[in-house]
Design an enzyme around this catalytic site. Structure first.
Site, mmCIF file in Angstrom:
data_model
loop_
_atom_site.group_PDB
_atom_site.id
_atom_site.type_symbol
_atom_site.label_atom_id
_atom_site.label_comp_id
_atom_site.label_asym_id
_atom_site.label_seq_id
_atom_site.Cartn_x
_atom_site.Cartn_y
_atom_site.Cartn_z
ATOM 1 C CG ASP A 136 -2.223 0.723 0.995
ATOM 2 O OD1 ASP A 136 -2.360 1.372 -0.061
ATOM 3 O OD2 ASP A 136 -3.115 0.636 1.855
ATOM 4 C CG HIS A 143 -8.040 -1.028 -5.268
ATOM 5 N ND1 HIS A 143 -9.060 -0.272 -4.731
ATOM 6 C CD2 HIS A 143 -6.919 -0.725 -4.546
ATOM 7 C CE1 HIS A 143 -8.584 0.455 -3.727
ATOM 8 N NE2 HIS A 143 -7.296 0.206 -3.600
#
Length: 513
Positions: A228, A365
């Site tokens: 992330d 995503h």
């Protein structure tokens, strides 16, 4: 608007226009560290050195000694506690905030060098109701912040009501949050106890969430297994031009900081709000066993691939990156850990040559949340950028959960992401991304579907009825028109709140007066 006395007003103006040296506090005599409290995954863009940041900020007029440290630093903490509180004695809280807590607040400048880092970094932010509890009624020109997350959780964020929310987030009792970060939980707990002692009963705990980087080679990865924070933008005045990585967006400071260049309401906010930022917090439970089972059950059937490899490929196409962090737009069928570890290459793509979804699905995503070349390039939509500064929470998946392919109902085994995002305009930033891109079934092409990773079933049919399976297209590289039905939410909202993270000078001259 709140009326201040002449002396207080004068103090505010003097502080606002004072030179940068006026904000530099006396050195803290508390013990300092010899190793950094920040993590440094090689996949993520590196932070500037203190010297580099000083040079960049000087040219842009940013005062890094006055900006709270978490805003521009991003997702680089090892342990972080979010301590949500309600103010029960405003007079005592304000007095202690100015006399004792302020000296604990860690600035951006402090975090950039080990020699100036505290043992535990501390930041603080306040909800709209929290500012009112302190007597601050100025209009910060952000109606989403003013109304609070409870008001738009269903309409804008696709939460199917508040049935899954942590009780403390249901209502308006959360006045603020302390963010405490260090390299050990003992350090964090020691500093929290110190803060509670200082505040002398003027606050009540509403909720706490302990975040922690995952162990070993999973550091920097969330509980689904993916890295992330790779695509956080560079901020002009903080990141030196030579340190901007290929594919990394460069945004004006006003996209993150109130009152700075390109802030939508730069001339309309109260002067004391300058160099503050709006903090979006969401506690996002991740159903990792269920996600992994879904990948196994729907593994892509590709030539010369095992079922396990087909499952990994499906996961990569759902996210847009392999678990190593290599982007599928650059390596669509096989993982490339060497590419993933190279921050000169791992973000250097723009989807511009992928019109048939053989590389990256329209629904992936990272494409839903950051469409890059789909909208003309990474710098074509600066107002929609946010800086993510979250951290995983909860334990690793247990053997029992792996065997049952189901997340435990034991509260102590809940895991997920403590999602944190900064911006100067919540409507243009987080809410726009969530409502207009992530949960929009027709973005960026008709029939794309909602984000298959973080999207929720309740919105897919255009209603708020729960348990409506969402349909996503483009995940099979052999047949872009085929669809996959996803009958479970892999991510469950446990609630959250909108906060304002003020500058240190604002804490000193307004919030503690």
């Amino acid at each position: 608007m709140k009326l201040f006395s002449a002396s207080v007003f004068a103090a505010i103006i003097a502080s606002h226009y004072a030179s940068a040296t006026a904000h530099i506090r006396a050195p803290n005599v508390k013990p300092r560290r010899t190793n950094s409290l920040l993590t440094a995954p090689p996949q993520q863009p590196p932070l500037p050195s203190a010297q580099q940041a000083a040079s960049a900020s000087s040219s842009a007029g940013l005062n890094l000694t006055d900006i709270q440290g978490d805003i521009l630093i991003g997702m680089k903490k090892n342990k972080e506690l979010f301590f949500f509180f309600s103010i029960t004695d405003a007079a005592t809280f304000k007095a202690k905030l100015g006399s004792d807590i302020l000296e604990l607040i860690t600035s951006t400048n402090q975090l950039l060098a080990v020699a100036t880092q505290p043992i535990t970094a501390v930041n603080v932010a306040f909800s709209s109701t929290g500012l009112k509890a302190l007597g601050i009624t100025d209009d910060l020109k952000d109606p989403v912040f003013e109304a609070g997350m409870l008001s738009n959780a269903v309409s804008d964020l696709s939460d199917p009501g508040t049935g899954n929310w942590v009780p403390g987030f249901v209502g308006t009792s959360v006045h603020g949050v302390f963010l405490l970060a260090s390299d050990t939980i003992d350090n964090v707990n020691t500093e929290l106890a110190n803060i509670q002692t200082i505040l002398n009963g003027s606050i009540t705990e509403i909720h706490r969430l302990q975040g922690e980087a995952r162990p070993g080679d999973q550091q920097g990865h969330e509980h689904f297994g993916f890295m992330d924070g790779i695509s956080n933008p560079a901020v002009d005045g903080f990141t030196p031009p030579a340190e901007i990585r290929p594919g990394q967006a460069l945004i004006p400071p006003g996209i993150m900081l109130l009152g700075e260049a390109n802030d939508t309401f730069q001339n309309d906010r109260p002067p004391w709000a300058k160099d503050g930022s709006f903090l979006v917090f969401r506690q996002m439970q991740q159903r990792a066993p269920e996600f992994n089972k879904f990948l196994q059950d729907h593994a892509l059937n590709m030539p010369n691939m095992t079922s396990e490899q087909g499952a990994d490929l499906l996961g990569a196409r759902i996210v847009g990156r392999w678990k190593s962090d290599a982007p599928i737009d650059l390596t669509p069928l096989v993982d490339d850990p060497v590419l993933a570890a190279d921050n000169q290459r791992n973000n250097n793509f723009d989807f511009s040559d992928a019109t048939n979804q053989t590389r990256c699905p329209f629904s992936a995503h990272i494409r839903k949340a950051n469409p890059r070349g789909d909208l003309g390039g990474i710098n074509k939509f600066p107002n929609q950028h946010i800086i993510r500064a979250g951290i995983p929470y909860g334990p690793e998946v247990t053997d029992a959960e792996k065997a049952s392919n189901s997340s435990s109902t034991d509260p102590s085994l809940e895991r997920g992401l403590a999602f944190v995002a900064y911006q100067s305009n919540i409507q243009n930033g987080f809410v726009f991304l969530q409502k207009n891109w992530v949960d929009n079934t027709n973005f960026f092409r008709p029939g794309t579907g909602v984000d298959p990773l973080i999207g929720t079933n309740s919105r897919n049919s255009g209603t708020d009825a729960p348990n409506t399976p969402r349909v996503v297209s483009g995940l099979d590289p052999n047949n872009a028109t085929s669809t996959i039905e996803i009958g479970i939410d892999f991510v469950v909202s446990r609630g959250g709140e909108y906060f304002f993270s003020p500058s240190l000078s604002a804490i000193r001259t307004v919030l503690s007066v």
